[in-house]
Design a protein around this motif. Structure first.
Motif, PDB file in Angstrom:
ATOM      1  N   LEU A  23       0.840  -1.203   0.000  1.00 52.26           N
ATOM      2  CA  LEU A  23       0.000   0.000   0.000  1.00 52.26           C
ATOM      3  C   LEU A  23       0.874   1.253   0.000  1.00 52.26           C
ATOM      4  N   SER A  24       2.006   1.180   0.715  1.00 57.24           N
ATOM      5  CA  SER A  24       2.896   2.342   0.750  1.00 57.24           C
ATOM      6  C   SER A  24       3.450   2.643  -0.634  1.00 57.24           C
ATOM      7  N   PHE A  25       3.686   1.595  -1.454  1.00 60.84           N
ATOM      8  CA  PHE A  25       4.154   1.800  -2.823  1.00 60.84           C
ATOM      9  C   PHE A  25       3.035   2.355  -3.697  1.00 60.84           C
ATOM     10  N   GLY A  26       1.856   1.729  -3.625  1.00 64.99           N
ATOM     11  CA  GLY A  26       0.752   2.131  -4.489  1.00 64.99           C
ATOM     12  C   GLY A  26       0.280   3.544  -4.223  1.00 64.99           C
ATOM     13  N   ILE A  27       0.111   3.879  -2.947  1.00 61.56           N
ATOM     14  CA  ILE A  27      -0.378   5.220  -2.601  1.00 61.56           C
ATOM     15  C   ILE A  27       0.685   6.273  -2.884  1.00 61.56           C
ATOM     16  N   ARG A  28       1.934   5.986  -2.543  1.00 57.50           N
ATOM     17  CA  ARG A  28       2.998   6.955  -2.806  1.00 57.50           C
ATOM     18  C   ARG A  28       3.220   7.158  -4.301  1.00 57.50           C
ATOM     19  N   ALA A  29       3.090   6.077  -5.092  1.00 60.04           N
ATOM     20  CA  ALA A  29       3.204   6.234  -6.547  1.00 60.04           C
ATOM     21  C   ALA A  29       2.116   7.154  -7.065  1.00 60.04           C
ATOM     22  N   GLY A  30       0.930   7.063  -6.444  1.00 64.79           N
ATOM     23  CA  GLY A  30      -0.187   7.887  -6.888  1.00 64.79           C
ATOM     24  C   GLY A  30      -0.096   9.345  -6.482  1.00 64.79           C
ATOM     25  N   ILE A  31       0.584   9.616  -5.364  1.00 65.68           N
ATOM     26  CA  ILE A  31       0.629  10.995  -4.862  1.00 65.68           C
ATOM     27  C   ILE A  31       1.991  11.652  -5.075  1.00 65.68           C
ATOM     28  N   LEU A  32       2.945  10.928  -5.682  1.00 63.90           N
ATOM     29  CA  LEU A  32       4.315  11.447  -5.806  1.00 63.90           C
ATOM     30  C   LEU A  32       4.367  12.791  -6.525  1.00 63.90           C
ATOM     31  N   GLU A  33       3.703  12.863  -7.672  1.00 61.04           N
ATOM     32  CA  GLU A  33       3.728  14.110  -8.449  1.00 61.04           C
ATOM     33  C   GLU A  33       3.037  15.243  -7.691  1.00 61.04           C
ATOM     34  N   ARG A  34       1.985  14.896  -6.961  1.00 60.48           N
ATOM     35  CA  ARG A  34       1.258  15.897  -6.182  1.00 60.48           C
ATOM     36  C   ARG A  34       2.123  16.466  -5.053  1.00 60.48           C
ATOM     37  N   LEU A  35       2.910  15.592  -4.425  1.00 64.01           N
ATOM     38  CA  LEU A  35       3.821  16.055  -3.381  1.00 64.01           C
ATOM     39  C   LEU A  35       4.843  17.035  -3.953  1.00 64.01           C
ATOM     40  N   GLY A  36       5.305  16.750  -5.176  1.00 68.27           N
ATOM     41  CA  GLY A  36       6.250  17.645  -5.842  1.00 68.27           C
ATOM     42  C   GLY A  36       5.664  19.022  -6.056  1.00 68.27           C
ATOM     43  N   THR A  37       4.412  19.057  -6.467  1.00 66.23           N
ATOM     44  CA  THR A  37       3.734  20.341  -6.707  1.00 66.23           C
ATOM     45  C   THR A  37       3.480  21.086  -5.404  1.00 66.23           C
ATOM     46  N   GLU A  38       2.944  20.364  -4.399  1.00 65.16           N
ATOM     47  CA  GLU A  38       2.564  21.010  -3.133  1.00 65.16           C
ATOM     48  C   GLU A  38       3.762  21.570  -2.387  1.00 65.16           C
ATOM     49  N   PHE A  39       4.893  20.840  -2.427  1.00 68.32           N
ATOM     50  CA  PHE A  39       6.070  21.271  -1.677  1.00 68.32           C
ATOM     51  C   PHE A  39       7.153  21.856  -2.586  1.00 68.32           C
ATOM     52  N   ALA A  87       6.031   5.788  10.674  1.00 66.32           N
ATOM     53  CA  ALA A  87       6.241   6.312   9.320  1.00 66.32           C
ATOM     54  C   ALA A  87       4.962   6.882   8.727  1.00 66.32           C
ATOM     55  N   ILE A  88       3.852   6.183   8.918  1.00 73.16           N
ATOM     56  CA  ILE A  88       2.569   6.637   8.357  1.00 73.16           C
ATOM     57  C   ILE A  88       2.149   7.955   9.005  1.00 73.16           C
ATOM     58  N   ILE A  89       2.258   8.032  10.329  1.00 72.09           N
ATOM     59  CA  ILE A  89       1.865   9.262  11.041  1.00 72.09           C
ATOM     60  C   ILE A  89       2.751  10.430  10.625  1.00 72.09           C
ATOM     61  N   LEU A  90       4.056  10.195  10.490  1.00 72.67           N
ATOM     62  CA  LEU A  90       4.974  11.259  10.092  1.00 72.67           C
ATOM     63  C   LEU A  90       4.684  11.735   8.660  1.00 72.67           C
ATOM     64  N   THR A  91       4.310  10.813   7.780  1.00 73.85           N
ATOM     65  CA  THR A  91       3.968  11.207   6.407  1.00 73.85           C
ATOM     66  C   THR A  91       2.717  12.072   6.388  1.00 73.85           C
ATOM     67  N   ILE A  92       1.704  11.677   7.150  1.00 72.72           N
ATOM     68  CA  ILE A  92       0.441  12.424   7.181  1.00 72.72           C
ATOM     69  C   ILE A  92       0.683  13.871   7.603  1.00 72.72           C
ATOM     70  N   PHE A  93       1.623  14.082   8.543  1.00 68.47           N
ATOM     71  CA  PHE A  93       1.890  15.433   9.062  1.00 68.47           C
ATOM     72  C   PHE A  93       3.149  16.055   8.439  1.00 68.47           C
ATOM     73  N   ALA A  94       3.587  15.518   7.298  1.00 72.09           N
ATOM     74  CA  ALA A  94       4.775  16.053   6.620  1.00 72.09           C
ATOM     75  C   ALA A  94       4.551  17.496   6.192  1.00 72.09           C
ATOM     76  N   ASN A  95       5.636  18.298   6.254  1.00 70.25           N
ATOM     77  CA  ASN A  95       5.501  19.711   5.851  1.00 70.25           C
ATOM     78  C   ASN A  95       6.590  20.146   4.878  1.00 70.25           C
ATOM     79  N   GLY A  96       7.293  19.193   4.285  1.00 72.25           N
ATOM     80  CA  GLY A  96       8.326  19.573   3.328  1.00 72.25           C
ATOM     81  C   GLY A  96       9.267  18.429   3.025  1.00 72.25           C
ATOM     82  N   TYR A  97      10.381  18.794   2.410  1.00 73.26           N
ATOM     83  CA  TYR A  97      11.343  17.804   1.905  1.00 73.26           C
ATOM     84  C   TYR A  97      11.844  16.861   2.996  1.00 73.26           C
ATOM     85  N   TRP A  98      12.296  17.403   4.123  1.00 68.54           N
ATOM     86  CA  TRP A  98      12.960  16.566   5.113  1.00 68.54           C
ATOM     87  C   TRP A  98      12.000  15.631   5.836  1.00 68.54           C
TER      88      TRP A  98
END
Length: 422
Positions: A23-39, A87-98
């Protein structure tokens, strides 16, 4: 060996743990480009983030491989649960690259810890049918990617953000953590059979193991790099690139579910040779076609990579059994480390190809952030249209090399079988 052990419960709990990793691969593959745009991240930065999961995995699976005989499979899986949760909780509250980088590293460590315990667990509880049951176990990896991509598409339709999509992973994580905390575990097959540590290391240093270890680099890159990056590489070539991932992984689920007659008919080495041939054809079509033909390419690619990972591990479990949990986990670690290195360099290579197809002196991030419909945005889209297939063409070299390698393996195993019979 498995008398008194809840074999079926252990197997299904293992499948659920693997579902979380996929699931971490499938969901991250789906949101990868969006993360690039948002951050406001470049493709190279996204490449570093995406590749970090493939760094955490081999670190965990190799260290876990050495620890599993000492601390037991149960303790490793409790550790995997803790890492997944964090890891899941930290991703949900991520605020940038690091924060994205650290959370992705933790996801990789959790995923590697799951495989460090579950691959030897499945081989231990099904000693009579290792390759088939490893294929059945590993069908949950593409299965989870299918579910993950469907979650992304469904939540997008409902207007729910990527944070909500990541949060869905908490449910199976909590369930598998609960199940493993209550189940009894056997010792690993190597410990139960009395194979010494010296014999284990001798098996790991054998020419056949080293050959399979090197081939694992290629099979893992072919499968995992392409699947993780298909949305980014072909997003401008087809309207819904995630559909390609859904087709590929859907075929992989079906193929692994019906692995038994195929593995028994052709033997693991024959399956690997056929897989490399079909994967190469699928990648070639991905790089050179468009429209509906890309769906055909995804179908063929899925058939090609379907058996790679579990059959590589199953081959080692059956033909080099003295390598034990360390051998199985070194194979997994080799594959993921190769994907980490390849993804890291391909992110930068992709950006170079894009820049080459933009006006001289162009600022990549400025073009990436350009308003939709503007001259810069159109130029950036056209440059990406070239870059994605070019990266796939580069990757095509790998399964072509594997065809030669696995052809040699088929002939070698035939010769070894004749020697055994004579």
């Amino acid at each position: 060996m498995t008398q008194g052990i809840q074999r079926s419960s252990l197997f299904w709990a293992s499948c659920l743990a693997l579902l979380v990793t996929s699931l971490s691969f499938g969901i991250r593959a789906g949101i990868l480009e969006r993360l690039g745009t948002e951050f406001n991240l470049s493709t190279e930065e996204l490449g570093v983030i995406a590749s970090t999961v493939f760094l955490g995995f081999p670190l965990a699976v190799i260290i876990g491989g050495f620890l599993v005989d000492i601390i037991g499979m149960k303790r490793l899986l409790i550790l995997a649960f803790a890492f997944h949760l964090l890891a899941i909780i930290l991703t949900i509250f991520a605020n940038g690259y690091w924060t994205l980088l650290i959370s992705t590293l933790l996801i990789g460590i959790a995923n590697g810890t799951v495989e460090a315990a579950c691959n030897p667990l499945v081989a231990t509880i099904y000693p009579e049918n290792k390759t088939t049951k490893l294929n059945h176990f590993h069908l949950w990896f593409p299965g989870g990617i299918v579910i993950g991509t469907l979650i992304v598409m469904g939540f997008d339709e409902l207007g729910l953000g990527w944070q909500a999509q990541m949060a869905t992973m908490l449910v199976p994580t909590v369930i598998y953590g609960f199940l493993f905390s209550r189940l009894s575990f056997p010792v690993t097959e190597r410990v139960a059979s009395g194979v010494s540590t010296a014999d284990m290391y001798k098996a790991v240093a054998s020419p056949l193991f080293i050959f399979m270890f090197l081939c694992m680099f290629g099979t893992a890159i072919t499968e995992l790099f392409t699947n993780q990056w298909v949305g980014l590489l072909l997003g401008n070539v087809i309207d819904n690139a995630l559909l390609l991932l859904t087709i590929t992984t859907g075929i992989m689920v079906i193929g692994r579910a019906f692995a038994e007659p195929i593995v028994h008919r052709f033997a693991p080495q024959g399956v690997l040779l056929a897989s490399a041939i079909v994967a190469a054809i699928g990648l070639y079509l991905m790089a050179t076609t468009s429209g509906n033909m890309l769906l055909v390419a995804a179908l063929l690619f899925g058939i090609g990579v379907c058996y790679f990972w579990p059959t590589m591990i199953g081959f080692v479990a059956e033909n080099i059994p003295k390598s034990g949990a360390v051998g199985l986990n070194l194979m997994g670690g080799a594959g993921m480390f190769a994907v980490f290195v390849y993804t890291y360099f391909m992110g930068g290579n992709y950006d170079k190809i894009v820049l080459k197809n933009l006006p001289a002196g162009a600022d990549l991030k400025a073009y990436q952030a350009a308003t939709a419909g503007s001259t810069e945005a159109v130029a950036f889209a056209n440059a990406r249209l070239v870059a994605g297939p070019e990266v796939i063409k580069t990757t095509l070299i790998i399964p072509i090399i594997l065809i030669v390698a696995f052809a040699g393996l088929v002939f070698y195993m035939k010769g070894r079988k004749k020697e055994t019979l004579s």
